[in-house]
Design a protein around this motif. Structure first.
Motif, PDB file in Angstrom:
ATOM      1  N   LEU A 129      14.641  -2.573  10.189  1.00  0.00           N
ATOM      2  CA  LEU A 129      15.290  -1.923   9.047  1.00  0.00           C
ATOM      3  C   LEU A 129      14.655  -0.559   8.825  1.00  0.00           C
ATOM      4  CD1 LEU A 129      13.255  -2.398   6.266  1.00  0.00           C
ATOM      5  CD2 LEU A 129      13.910  -4.722   6.858  1.00  0.00           C
ATOM      6  N   ALA A 130      15.416   0.351   8.219  1.00  0.00           N
ATOM      7  CA  ALA A 130      14.986   1.748   8.127  1.00  0.00           C
ATOM      8  C   ALA A 130      15.210   2.307   6.732  1.00  0.00           C
ATOM      9  CB  ALA A 130      15.723   2.589   9.160  1.00  0.00           C
ATOM     10  N   PHE A 131      14.328   3.221   6.368  1.00  0.00           N
ATOM     11  CA  PHE A 131      14.428   3.981   5.128  1.00  0.00           C
ATOM     12  C   PHE A 131      14.343   5.473   5.459  1.00  0.00           C
ATOM     13  CE2 PHE A 131      12.488  -0.049   4.075  1.00  0.00           C
ATOM     14  CZ  PHE A 131      13.084  -0.423   2.881  1.00  0.00           C
ATOM     15  N   ARG A 132      14.882   6.288   4.585  1.00  0.00           N
ATOM     16  CA  ARG A 132      14.608   7.723   4.642  1.00  0.00           C
ATOM     17  C   ARG A 132      13.661   8.074   3.511  1.00  0.00           C
ATOM     18  NH1 ARG A 132      19.247   9.613   5.614  1.00  0.00           N
ATOM     19  NH2 ARG A 132      18.876  10.312   7.753  1.00  0.00           N
ATOM     20  N   LEU A 133      12.620   8.822   3.834  1.00  0.00           N
ATOM     21  CA  LEU A 133      11.666   9.277   2.826  1.00  0.00           C
ATOM     22  C   LEU A 133      12.224  10.522   2.159  1.00  0.00           C
ATOM     23  CD1 LEU A 133       8.798   8.813   1.625  1.00  0.00           C
ATOM     24  CD2 LEU A 133       7.972  10.475   3.320  1.00  0.00           C
ATOM     25  N   THR A 134      12.474  10.443   0.857  1.00  0.00           N
ATOM     26  CA  THR A 134      13.065  11.567   0.141  1.00  0.00           C
ATOM     27  C   THR A 134      12.009  12.642  -0.117  1.00  0.00           C
ATOM     28  OG1 THR A 134      12.599  10.617  -2.039  1.00  0.00           O
ATOM     29  CG2 THR A 134      14.701  10.015  -0.985  1.00  0.00           C
ATOM     30  N   ASP A 135      12.461  13.788  -0.589  1.00  0.00           N
ATOM     31  CA  ASP A 135      11.537  14.896  -0.844  1.00  0.00           C
ATOM     32  C   ASP A 135      10.502  14.548  -1.909  1.00  0.00           C
ATOM     33  OD1 ASP A 135      12.822  16.423   1.046  1.00  0.00           O
ATOM     34  OD2 ASP A 135      14.062  17.514  -0.391  1.00  0.00           O
ATOM     35  N   ASP A 136      10.853  13.621  -2.810  1.00  0.00           N
ATOM     36  CA  ASP A 136       9.893  13.206  -3.840  1.00  0.00           C
ATOM     37  C   ASP A 136       9.213  11.881  -3.485  1.00  0.00           C
ATOM     38  OD1 ASP A 136      12.190  11.725  -4.169  1.00  0.00           O
ATOM     39  OD2 ASP A 136      12.195  11.822  -6.357  1.00  0.00           O
ATOM     40  N   MET A 151       0.824  -1.205   0.000  1.00  0.00           N
ATOM     41  CA  MET A 151       0.000   0.000   0.000  1.00  0.00           C
ATOM     42  C   MET A 151       0.857   1.253   0.000  1.00  0.00           C
ATOM     43  SD  MET A 151      -3.167  -0.562   2.625  1.00  0.00           S
ATOM     44  CE  MET A 151      -3.933   0.921   1.979  1.00  0.00           C
ATOM     45  N   SER A 152       0.310   2.321  -0.554  1.00  0.00           N
ATOM     46  CA  SER A 152       0.860   3.652  -0.342  1.00  0.00           C
ATOM     47  C   SER A 152      -0.083   4.385   0.606  1.00  0.00           C
ATOM     48  CB  SER A 152       1.015   4.417  -1.657  1.00  0.00           C
ATOM     49  OG  SER A 152      -0.236   4.686  -2.238  1.00  0.00           O
ATOM     50  N   ILE A 153       0.486   5.143   1.534  1.00  0.00           N
ATOM     51  CA  ILE A 153      -0.285   5.833   2.562  1.00  0.00           C
ATOM     52  C   ILE A 153       0.149   7.290   2.608  1.00  0.00           C
ATOM     53  CG2 ILE A 153      -0.858   5.935   5.017  1.00  0.00           C
ATOM     54  CD1 ILE A 153      -0.112   2.945   5.192  1.00  0.00           C
ATOM     55  N   ASP A 154      -0.733   8.195   2.231  1.00  0.00           N
ATOM     56  CA  ASP A 154      -0.464   9.615   2.423  1.00  0.00           C
ATOM     57  C   ASP A 154      -0.645   9.900   3.909  1.00  0.00           C
ATOM     58  OD1 ASP A 154      -0.837  12.501   2.699  1.00  0.00           O
ATOM     59  OD2 ASP A 154      -0.979  12.544   0.514  1.00  0.00           O
ATOM     60  N   LEU A 155       0.378  10.506   4.515  1.00  0.00           N
ATOM     61  CA  LEU A 155       0.363  10.664   5.963  1.00  0.00           C
ATOM     62  C   LEU A 155      -0.640  11.696   6.454  1.00  0.00           C
ATOM     63  CD1 LEU A 155       4.164  10.246   6.658  1.00  0.00           C
ATOM     64  CD2 LEU A 155       2.329   8.640   7.172  1.00  0.00           C
ATOM     65  N   GLN A 214       3.183  13.781   2.308  1.00  0.00           N
ATOM     66  CA  GLN A 214       4.267  12.839   2.569  1.00  0.00           C
ATOM     67  C   GLN A 214       3.681  11.430   2.457  1.00  0.00           C
ATOM     68  OE1 GLN A 214       6.747  13.930   6.059  1.00  0.00           O
ATOM     69  NE2 GLN A 214       5.547  15.818   6.113  1.00  0.00           N
ATOM     70  N   LYS A 215       4.187  10.676   1.522  1.00  0.00           N
ATOM     71  CA  LYS A 215       3.619   9.366   1.203  1.00  0.00           C
ATOM     72  C   LYS A 215       4.618   8.265   1.556  1.00  0.00           C
ATOM     73  CE  LYS A 215       1.377   9.133  -2.642  1.00  0.00           C
ATOM     74  NZ  LYS A 215       1.076   9.035  -4.093  1.00  0.00           N
ATOM     75  N   VAL A 216       4.172   7.320   2.375  1.00  0.00           N
ATOM     76  CA  VAL A 216       5.011   6.186   2.751  1.00  0.00           C
ATOM     77  C   VAL A 216       4.372   4.911   2.210  1.00  0.00           C
ATOM     78  CG1 VAL A 216       5.908   7.337   4.798  1.00  0.00           C
ATOM     79  CG2 VAL A 216       3.858   5.916   4.987  1.00  0.00           C
ATOM     80  N   TYR A 217       5.097   3.802   2.355  1.00  0.00           N
ATOM     81  CA  TYR A 217       4.675   2.570   1.687  1.00  0.00           C
ATOM     82  C   TYR A 217       4.736   1.394   2.658  1.00  0.00           C
ATOM     83  CZ  TYR A 217       5.751   5.723  -2.089  1.00  0.00           C
ATOM     84  OH  TYR A 217       5.808   6.833  -2.901  1.00  0.00           O
ATOM     85  N   MET A 218       3.633   0.681   2.737  1.00  0.00           N
ATOM     86  CA  MET A 218       3.625  -0.577   3.467  1.00  0.00           C
ATOM     87  C   MET A 218       4.170  -1.643   2.526  1.00  0.00           C
ATOM     88  SD  MET A 218       3.054  -2.189   6.267  1.00  0.00           S
ATOM     89  CE  MET A 218       1.939  -1.231   7.308  1.00  0.00           C
ATOM     90  N   ILE A 219       5.273  -2.268   2.921  1.00  0.00           N
ATOM     91  CA  ILE A 219       5.938  -3.252   2.075  1.00  0.00           C
ATOM     92  C   ILE A 219       6.170  -4.531   2.877  1.00  0.00           C
ATOM     93  CG2 ILE A 219       7.019  -1.652   0.445  1.00  0.00           C
ATOM     94  CD1 ILE A 219       9.488  -1.596   2.161  1.00  0.00           C
ATOM     95  N   CYS A 220       6.153  -5.648   2.173  1.00  0.00           N
ATOM     96  CA  CYS A 220       6.320  -6.948   2.812  1.00  0.00           C
ATOM     97  C   CYS A 220       7.623  -7.581   2.344  1.00  0.00           C
ATOM     98  CB  CYS A 220       5.146  -7.852   2.447  1.00  0.00           C
ATOM     99  SG  CYS A 220       5.269  -9.523   3.135  1.00  0.00           S
ATOM    100  N   PRO A 221       8.572  -7.830   3.239  1.00  0.00           N
ATOM    101  CA  PRO A 221       9.813  -8.487   2.823  1.00  0.00           C
ATOM    102  C   PRO A 221       9.598  -9.969   2.542  1.00  0.00           C
ATOM    103  CG  PRO A 221       9.810  -8.192   5.191  1.00  0.00           C
ATOM    104  CD  PRO A 221       8.557  -7.526   4.682  1.00  0.00           C
ATOM    105  N   PHE A 222      10.353 -10.511   1.594  1.00  0.00           N
ATOM    106  CA  PHE A 222      10.324 -11.951   1.372  1.00  0.00           C
ATOM    107  C   PHE A 222      10.891 -12.689   2.580  1.00  0.00           C
ATOM    108  CE2 PHE A 222      10.078 -10.662  -3.116  1.00  0.00           C
ATOM    109  CZ  PHE A 222       9.098 -11.517  -3.570  1.00  0.00           C
TER     110      PHE A 222
END
Length: 244
Positions: A85-92, A39-43, A53-61
């Motif tokens: 694990l961590a990500f940085r959300l970029t400006d785009d 999913m994509s989730i607009d915060l 700011q849009k983040v993403y629900m992702i499922c690892p294998f």
């Protein structure tokens, strides 16, 4: 922040099955080999201040068993640990992974056997995911694979178990108790009379993380536990952990 549970309906802020190539920064498109995009989730769904700011629900294998990152500790850094694990959300609104590619076991770096029994299990996840996506395209909802309709109505599954609210205690919390979390972050638990009264303090450079969402991987890929996504809006770091 209020909590909403058992999300079965989408809106302009909640979209299912985004394209993987739209999620990760162009320098890290290899991440498509390690995650299925749910999913994509607009915060704005969490607070109006974060709109756009849009983040993403992702499922690892991974993992096949144990925790993701268990077998690759020599490739961990301050932003990764077993089950974190961590990500940085970029400006785009792209995800930039803050760890190393070797964090993932399922790579040529670790001489992964793509004909192994473990790989076959991961391919089953992919197949379940594609079936759910096909059903979504057909019905416009996330529905039960075996019985997509019941008594003339769609037999809907939850896109998300929880959206917003307070972080809840679970098996994932044991890594905080053992202080086995990524060292870039501060994590503490203050206990009340029971686990349900546990209060979490998870922060980065003094700025707190907030719960974005939880979902059951099994509702999307046929197996797995809960995926928990947190967000720290100053650094724009998105932090994942998993409850099995």
């Amino acid at each position: 922040m209020t909590t909403r549970e058992e999300i079965k309906e989408l809106n302009d802020h909640l979209q299912a099955f985004p394209k993987a190539e739209d999620i990760f920064v162009k320098e890290q498109q290899w991440l498509k080999n390690h995650f299925l995009p749910l999913m994509s989730i607009d915060l704005a769904e969490i607070t109006p201040e974060w709109a756009g700011q849009k983040v993403y629900m992702i499922c690892p294998f991974e993992p096949y068993d144990g925790y993701i990152g268990n077998n690759t500790t020599e490739y961990h850094n301050e932003y990764t640990a077993p089950n974190w694990l961590a990500f940085r959300l970029t400006d785009d609104n792209k995800f930039e992974f803050l760890g190393k590619e070797g964090y993932f076991w399922r790579t040529a770096i670790h001489n992964w056997d793509f004909n192994s029994e473990m790989e076959k299990e991961f391919q089953k996840m992919q197949q379940f995911y594609e079936k759910y996506k096909a059903n979504f395209d057909k019905y416009g909802a996330l529905v039960n694979l075996q019985n997509p309709e019941r008594k003339g109505k769609l037999n809907k599954k939850n896109y998300l178990e929880r959206l917003g609210g307070e972080i809840e205690y679970g098996n994932w919390s044991s890594s905080i108790e053992r202080k086995e979390y990524p060292k870039a972050f501060e994590m503490k638990i203050q206990y009340g009379k029971g686990d349900e009264e546990a209060v979490f303090d998870i922060s980065y450079q003094g700025n707190p993380f907030y719960l974005v969402a939880e979902t059951g991987a099994y509702d999307w890929v046929g197996s797995g536990g809960y995926i928990i996504m947190l967000y720290e809006p100053v650094s724009r770091i998105v932090l994942f952990t998993f409850d099995y």
